[in-house]
Design a protein around this motif. Structure first.
Motif, PDB file in Angstrom:
ATOM      1  N   GLN A 158       1.150   7.339   5.201  1.00  0.00           N
ATOM      2  CA  GLN A 158       0.564   6.299   6.052  1.00  0.00           C
ATOM      3  C   GLN A 158       1.673   5.485   6.729  1.00  0.00           C
ATOM      4  N   VAL A 159       1.416   5.118   7.987  1.00  0.00           N
ATOM      5  CA  VAL A 159       2.407   4.378   8.767  1.00  0.00           C
ATOM      6  C   VAL A 159       1.764   3.140   9.373  1.00  0.00           C
ATOM      7  N   ARG A 160       2.524   2.058   9.342  1.00  0.00           N
ATOM      8  CA  ARG A 160       2.206   0.840  10.086  1.00  0.00           C
ATOM      9  C   ARG A 160       3.344   0.634  11.066  1.00  0.00           C
ATOM     10  N   ALA A 161       2.994   0.382  12.319  1.00  0.00           N
ATOM     11  CA  ALA A 161       4.021   0.168  13.336  1.00  0.00           C
ATOM     12  C   ALA A 161       3.834  -1.186  14.005  1.00  0.00           C
ATOM     13  N   PHE A 162       4.929  -1.796  14.347  1.00  0.00           N
ATOM     14  CA  PHE A 162       4.912  -3.021  15.137  1.00  0.00           C
ATOM     15  C   PHE A 162       5.691  -2.737  16.412  1.00  0.00           C
ATOM     16  N   GLY A 163       5.132  -3.141  17.566  1.00  0.00           N
ATOM     17  CA  GLY A 163       5.804  -2.936  18.840  1.00  0.00           C
ATOM     18  C   GLY A 163       5.897  -4.217  19.646  1.00  0.00           C
ATOM     19  N   GLU A 164       7.119  -4.579  20.006  1.00  0.00           N
ATOM     20  CA  GLU A 164       7.353  -5.760  20.831  1.00  0.00           C
ATOM     21  C   GLU A 164       7.731  -5.377  22.258  1.00  0.00           C
ATOM     22  N   GLN A 184       0.819  -1.219   0.000  1.00  0.00           N
ATOM     23  CA  GLN A 184       0.000   0.000   0.000  1.00  0.00           C
ATOM     24  C   GLN A 184       0.850   1.266   0.000  1.00  0.00           C
ATOM     25  N   GLY A 185       2.169   1.121   0.022  1.00  0.00           N
ATOM     26  CA  GLY A 185       3.048   2.279   0.006  1.00  0.00           C
ATOM     27  C   GLY A 185       3.233   2.932   1.359  1.00  0.00           C
ATOM     28  N   ASP A 186       2.922   2.213   2.442  1.00  0.00           N
ATOM     29  CA  ASP A 186       3.068   2.756   3.800  1.00  0.00           C
ATOM     30  C   ASP A 186       4.521   2.731   4.252  1.00  0.00           C
ATOM     31  N   SER A 187       4.829   3.565   5.221  1.00  0.00           N
ATOM     32  CA  SER A 187       6.083   3.436   5.954  1.00  0.00           C
ATOM     33  C   SER A 187       5.893   2.370   7.015  1.00  0.00           C
ATOM     34  N   ILE A 188       6.970   1.674   7.318  1.00  0.00           N
ATOM     35  CA  ILE A 188       6.947   0.599   8.308  1.00  0.00           C
ATOM     36  C   ILE A 188       7.880   0.981   9.443  1.00  0.00           C
ATOM     37  N   VAL A 189       7.351   0.952  10.675  1.00  0.00           N
ATOM     38  CA  VAL A 189       8.158   1.172  11.873  1.00  0.00           C
ATOM     39  C   VAL A 189       8.124  -0.127  12.665  1.00  0.00           C
ATOM     40  N   LEU A 190       9.298  -0.671  12.932  1.00  0.00           N
ATOM     41  CA  LEU A 190       9.414  -1.918  13.683  1.00  0.00           C
ATOM     42  C   LEU A 190      10.208  -1.658  14.952  1.00  0.00           C
ATOM     43  N   ILE A 191       9.600  -1.966  16.087  1.00  0.00           N
ATOM     44  CA  ILE A 191      10.286  -1.839  17.375  1.00  0.00           C
ATOM     45  C   ILE A 191      10.279  -3.240  17.967  1.00  0.00           C
ATOM     46  N   GLN A 233      -3.236   8.619  13.785  1.00  0.00           N
ATOM     47  CA  GLN A 233      -3.776   7.927  12.613  1.00  0.00           C
ATOM     48  C   GLN A 233      -2.782   6.939  11.978  1.00  0.00           C
ATOM     49  N   PHE A 234      -2.403   5.906  12.724  1.00  0.00           N
ATOM     50  CA  PHE A 234      -1.581   4.837  12.184  1.00  0.00           C
ATOM     51  C   PHE A 234      -2.084   3.512  12.731  1.00  0.00           C
ATOM     52  N   SER A 235      -1.737   2.431  12.045  1.00  0.00           N
ATOM     53  CA  SER A 235      -2.122   1.108  12.535  1.00  0.00           C
ATOM     54  C   SER A 235      -0.942   0.504  13.290  1.00  0.00           C
ATOM     55  N   LEU A 236      -1.285  -0.322  14.279  1.00  0.00           N
ATOM     56  CA  LEU A 236      -0.280  -0.895  15.164  1.00  0.00           C
ATOM     57  C   LEU A 236      -0.545  -2.377  15.347  1.00  0.00           C
ATOM     58  N   PHE A 237       0.519  -3.150  15.323  1.00  0.00           N
ATOM     59  CA  PHE A 237       0.472  -4.589  15.554  1.00  0.00           C
ATOM     60  C   PHE A 237       1.369  -4.912  16.734  1.00  0.00           C
ATOM     61  N   VAL A 278       8.982  10.098  22.212  1.00  0.00           N
ATOM     62  CA  VAL A 278       9.811   9.121  21.501  1.00  0.00           C
ATOM     63  C   VAL A 278       9.092   8.616  20.257  1.00  0.00           C
ATOM     64  N   ILE A 279       7.852   8.186  20.417  1.00  0.00           N
ATOM     65  CA  ILE A 279       7.137   7.572  19.298  1.00  0.00           C
ATOM     66  C   ILE A 279       6.721   8.622  18.267  1.00  0.00           C
ATOM     67  N   GLU A 280       6.324   9.809  18.694  1.00  0.00           N
ATOM     68  CA  GLU A 280       5.962  10.852  17.731  1.00  0.00           C
ATOM     69  C   GLU A 280       7.162  11.252  16.879  1.00  0.00           C
ATOM     70  N   GLU A 281       8.359  11.236  17.455  1.00  0.00           N
ATOM     71  CA  GLU A 281       9.563  11.552  16.676  1.00  0.00           C
ATOM     72  C   GLU A 281       9.777  10.493  15.596  1.00  0.00           C
ATOM     73  N   VAL A 282       9.610   9.227  15.958  1.00  0.00           N
ATOM     74  CA  VAL A 282       9.776   8.141  14.986  1.00  0.00           C
ATOM     75  C   VAL A 282       8.687   8.228  13.904  1.00  0.00           C
ATOM     76  N   LEU A 283       7.450   8.486  14.312  1.00  0.00           N
ATOM     77  CA  LEU A 283       6.363   8.628  13.338  1.00  0.00           C
ATOM     78  C   LEU A 283       6.632   9.796  12.382  1.00  0.00           C
ATOM     79  N   GLY A 284       7.177  10.873  12.911  1.00  0.00           N
ATOM     80  CA  GLY A 284       7.522  12.016  12.068  1.00  0.00           C
ATOM     81  C   GLY A 284       8.541  11.646  11.007  1.00  0.00           C
ATOM     82  N   ARG A 285       9.568  10.892  11.408  1.00  0.00           N
ATOM     83  CA  ARG A 285      10.562  10.416  10.431  1.00  0.00           C
ATOM     84  C   ARG A 285       9.909   9.523   9.395  1.00  0.00           C
ATOM     85  N   ALA A 286       9.024   8.635   9.852  1.00  0.00           N
ATOM     86  CA  ALA A 286       8.369   7.694   8.942  1.00  0.00           C
ATOM     87  C   ALA A 286       7.480   8.417   7.934  1.00  0.00           C
TER      88      ALA A 286
END
Length: 193
Positions: free
Chosen positions: A125-131, A49-56, A160-164, A111-119
């Protein structure tokens, strides 16, 4: 064949394609291969879908995911260079906002808003995964992990991002159904494939 053309599990692909901004989903997994297949599907759905992916995530899971993606034609290094793929160490990220075993909401948001801003620099659109929550649960910080899940839910709605999220079933021990119920209640969707 490009990664966008690769199809691994049509039912899972449909689940991940149906995610919307604000969705906060969880998987309780039995083994790493099942978890990594789900995480790959989540990431692939975003890539398609052309989203940015953030993996933590843990370094082991980041490495295993990267290998899976590369085997299936996705150039992780190129996506990282163009800002579409941001991978962070979960334990190191946790250290940035934990105070005395409890997540500090203002620090977490910063912390997370800074990462979302980079993404979002190149991909809206951003999808994030958090472990991080699974690490907290494993360390016995169960109430703090649930609190962090609520922080994530509020941030998903605001930004406005999805999180797994994903938790190993073994982390709940014998009779851990009440813990699983508590974790599932903090999410809007449950991934069960």
């Amino acid at each position: 064949m490009t990664y966008a053309e690769t199809r691994r599990n049509p039912a899972a692909d449909a689940f991940w394609a149906g995610l919307t901004a604000r969705d906060h989903c969880v998987q309780i997994y039995d083994n790493d291969p099942a978890f990594l297949a789900a995480l790959e599907g989540f990431v692939a759905g975003g890539i398609r879908q052309g989203d940015s992916i953030v993996l933590i995530a843990t370094p082991a899971h980041l490495s295993a995911l990267s290998a899976r993606l590369q085997r299936n034609g996705f150039d992780v290094a190129a996506a990282t260079r163009r800002g579409q793929y941001i991978a962070l160490d979960a334990a190191q990220t946790l250290e940035r906002f934990m105070v005395d075993g409890w997540p500090d909401q203002a620090r977490f948001n910063a912390v997370i808003e800074e990462v979302l801003g980079r993404a979002r620099t190149h991909h809206h659109q951003v999808r994030a995964f958090g472990e991080m929550v699974a690490l907290m649960w494993a360390d016995g910080l169960c109430e703090a992990a649930v609190q962090l899940e609520h922080f994530w839910t509020r941030l998903c709605a605001a930004q406005q991002f999805s999180l797994f999220c994903a938790y190993p079933r073994s982390g709940f021990g014998n009779g851990g159904e009440s813990g699983i119920d508590q974790v599932c209640a903090a999410h809007s969707k449950l991934y069960t494939m």
